[in-house]
Design a protein around this motif. Sequence first.
Motif, PDB file in Angstrom:
ATOM      1  N   SER A  38      44.761  44.521  34.662  1.00  0.00           N
ATOM      2  CA  SER A  38      45.414  43.215  34.659  1.00  0.00           C
ATOM      3  C   SER A  38      44.402  42.194  35.158  1.00  0.00           C
ATOM      4  O   SER A  38      43.436  42.542  35.840  1.00  0.00           O
ATOM      5  CB  SER A  38      46.646  43.221  35.561  1.00  0.00           C
ATOM      6  OG  SER A  38      46.300  43.537  36.891  1.00  0.00           O
ATOM      7  N   CYS A  39      44.621  40.941  34.801  1.00  0.00           N
ATOM      8  CA  CYS A  39      43.690  39.903  35.243  1.00  0.00           C
ATOM      9  C   CYS A  39      44.370  38.871  36.140  1.00  0.00           C
ATOM     10  O   CYS A  39      43.708  37.993  36.679  1.00  0.00           O
ATOM     11  CB  CYS A  39      43.012  39.231  34.057  1.00  0.00           C
ATOM     12  SG  CYS A  39      44.147  38.467  32.912  1.00  0.00           S
ATOM     13  N   PHE A  58      47.964  54.029  32.696  1.00  0.00           N
ATOM     14  CA  PHE A  58      48.036  53.847  34.134  1.00  0.00           C
ATOM     15  C   PHE A  58      47.700  52.395  34.468  1.00  0.00           C
ATOM     16  O   PHE A  58      46.577  51.948  34.209  1.00  0.00           O
ATOM     17  CB  PHE A  58      47.079  54.804  34.837  1.00  0.00           C
ATOM     18  CG  PHE A  58      47.406  56.249  34.578  1.00  0.00           C
ATOM     19  CD1 PHE A  58      48.325  56.914  35.367  1.00  0.00           C
ATOM     20  CD2 PHE A  58      46.820  56.919  33.516  1.00  0.00           C
ATOM     21  CE1 PHE A  58      48.644  58.237  35.112  1.00  0.00           C
ATOM     22  CE2 PHE A  58      47.133  58.251  33.250  1.00  0.00           C
ATOM     23  CZ  PHE A  58      48.051  58.906  34.052  1.00  0.00           C
ATOM     24  N   PRO A  59      48.658  51.655  35.037  1.00  0.00           N
ATOM     25  CA  PRO A  59      48.425  50.240  35.311  1.00  0.00           C
ATOM     26  C   PRO A  59      47.542  50.024  36.542  1.00  0.00           C
ATOM     27  O   PRO A  59      47.721  50.671  37.572  1.00  0.00           O
ATOM     28  CB  PRO A  59      49.835  49.699  35.563  1.00  0.00           C
ATOM     29  CG  PRO A  59      50.592  50.873  36.091  1.00  0.00           C
ATOM     30  CD  PRO A  59      50.007  52.077  35.396  1.00  0.00           C
ATOM     31  N   SER A  60      46.614  49.131  36.407  1.00  0.00           N
ATOM     32  CA  SER A  60      45.701  48.795  37.490  1.00  0.00           C
ATOM     33  C   SER A  60      45.925  47.337  37.879  1.00  0.00           C
ATOM     34  O   SER A  60      45.968  46.457  37.021  1.00  0.00           O
ATOM     35  CB  SER A  60      44.261  48.997  37.013  1.00  0.00           C
ATOM     36  OG  SER A  60      43.360  48.594  38.010  1.00  0.00           O
ATOM     37  N   PHE A  61      46.071  47.087  39.173  1.00  0.00           N
ATOM     38  CA  PHE A  61      46.278  45.723  39.641  1.00  0.00           C
ATOM     39  C   PHE A  61      44.958  45.061  39.993  1.00  0.00           C
ATOM     40  O   PHE A  61      44.121  45.640  40.671  1.00  0.00           O
ATOM     41  CB  PHE A  61      47.191  45.690  40.869  1.00  0.00           C
ATOM     42  CG  PHE A  61      47.302  44.316  41.464  1.00  0.00           C
ATOM     43  CD1 PHE A  61      47.854  43.278  40.726  1.00  0.00           C
ATOM     44  CD2 PHE A  61      46.815  44.048  42.726  1.00  0.00           C
ATOM     45  CE1 PHE A  61      47.931  41.997  41.255  1.00  0.00           C
ATOM     46  CE2 PHE A  61      46.892  42.782  43.258  1.00  0.00           C
ATOM     47  CZ  PHE A  61      47.457  41.753  42.515  1.00  0.00           C
ATOM     48  N   GLY A  62      44.797  43.851  39.519  1.00  0.00           N
ATOM     49  CA  GLY A  62      43.618  43.073  39.869  1.00  0.00           C
ATOM     50  C   GLY A  62      43.774  41.633  39.434  1.00  0.00           C
ATOM     51  O   GLY A  62      44.696  41.287  38.697  1.00  0.00           O
ATOM     52  N   GLY A  89      41.740  47.264  40.112  1.00  0.00           N
ATOM     53  CA  GLY A  89      40.693  46.946  39.148  1.00  0.00           C
ATOM     54  C   GLY A  89      40.622  45.448  38.973  1.00  0.00           C
ATOM     55  O   GLY A  89      41.534  44.729  39.373  1.00  0.00           O
ATOM     56  N   GLU A  90      39.582  44.964  38.384  1.00  0.00           N
ATOM     57  CA  GLU A  90      39.355  43.516  38.261  1.00  0.00           C
ATOM     58  C   GLU A  90      39.325  42.878  39.636  1.00  0.00           C
ATOM     59  O   GLU A  90      40.037  41.940  39.941  1.00  0.00           O
ATOM     60  CB  GLU A  90      40.399  42.831  37.374  1.00  0.00           C
ATOM     61  CG  GLU A  90      40.319  43.199  35.922  1.00  0.00           C
ATOM     62  CD  GLU A  90      38.985  42.894  35.248  1.00  0.00           C
ATOM     63  OE1 GLU A  90      38.068  42.312  35.861  1.00  0.00           O
ATOM     64  OE2 GLU A  90      38.857  43.263  34.073  1.00  0.00           O
ATOM     65  N   ILE A  91      38.479  43.451  40.463  1.00  0.00           N
ATOM     66  CA  ILE A  91      38.227  42.848  41.766  1.00  0.00           C
ATOM     67  C   ILE A  91      36.729  42.609  41.849  1.00  0.00           C
ATOM     68  O   ILE A  91      35.948  43.255  41.160  1.00  0.00           O
ATOM     69  CB  ILE A  91      38.695  43.746  42.931  1.00  0.00           C
ATOM     70  CG1 ILE A  91      37.845  45.015  43.026  1.00  0.00           C
ATOM     71  CG2 ILE A  91      40.159  44.107  42.772  1.00  0.00           C
ATOM     72  CD1 ILE A  91      38.071  45.787  44.294  1.00  0.00           C
ATOM     73  N   GLY A  92      36.339  41.665  42.622  1.00  0.00           N
ATOM     74  CA  GLY A  92      34.914  41.440  42.796  1.00  0.00           C
ATOM     75  C   GLY A  92      34.552  39.980  42.720  1.00  0.00           C
ATOM     76  O   GLY A  92      35.393  39.100  42.884  1.00  0.00           O
ATOM     77  N   LEU A  93      33.290  39.745  42.459  1.00  0.00           N
ATOM     78  CA  LEU A  93      32.750  38.392  42.395  1.00  0.00           C
ATOM     79  C   LEU A  93      32.182  38.147  41.005  1.00  0.00           C
ATOM     80  O   LEU A  93      31.666  39.060  40.376  1.00  0.00           O
ATOM     81  CB  LEU A  93      31.637  38.201  43.434  1.00  0.00           C
ATOM     82  CG  LEU A  93      32.023  38.456  44.884  1.00  0.00           C
ATOM     83  CD1 LEU A  93      30.790  38.374  45.775  1.00  0.00           C
ATOM     84  CD2 LEU A  93      33.082  37.479  45.340  1.00  0.00           C
ATOM     85  N   ASP A  94      32.268  36.925  40.575  1.00  0.00           N
ATOM     86  CA  ASP A  94      31.656  36.518  39.314  1.00  0.00           C
ATOM     87  C   ASP A  94      31.110  35.109  39.524  1.00  0.00           C
ATOM     88  O   ASP A  94      31.667  34.135  39.051  1.00  0.00           O
ATOM     89  CB  ASP A  94      32.664  36.552  38.175  1.00  0.00           C
ATOM     90  CG  ASP A  94      32.017  36.317  36.811  1.00  0.00           C
ATOM     91  OD1 ASP A  94      30.776  36.166  36.761  1.00  0.00           O
ATOM     92  OD2 ASP A  94      32.745  36.267  35.820  1.00  0.00           O
TER      93      ASP A  94
END
Length: 127
Positions: A38-39, A58-62, A89-94
């Motif tokens: 997810s975003c 499998f759902p991933s939250f992020g 998922g979809e965690i971090g820096l950009d």
Amino acid sequence: MYIDTHLHLDEPWLTNSEKRQKVIDDIAANKIITFAQSCDLTSYDKTLEWSKQSDYLFPSFGILPWFANEYMDRLDEVADLCENAIMLGEIGLDLASNRNKSNKKEQLTLLDVFLKAAEIRIKARLV
């Protein structure tokens, strides 16, 4: 056995529900273990629903980093979702993205929420 570690069922090319359903049906028929990303919170809610259609989804939250500024007043809600999600998922820096270069502070704040949630989960497993 195939594993897809990063699928967005909420992508623009899947806005047609028939196309999305075909993807979900293919995942189930071919037994492709799929981590659906997810975003943001809206896409996470959708991903949770879609994942009920296949034992292989499998759902991933992020939250994508360039949306970080939209969640500064919802950090407790984000932390709760992190705690209850089966994976993150979809965690971090950009910081290089052209989408939103001005939100470095917010990206760091949001990343900290995700990292603290991950740390709590890891410590809970070690006890």
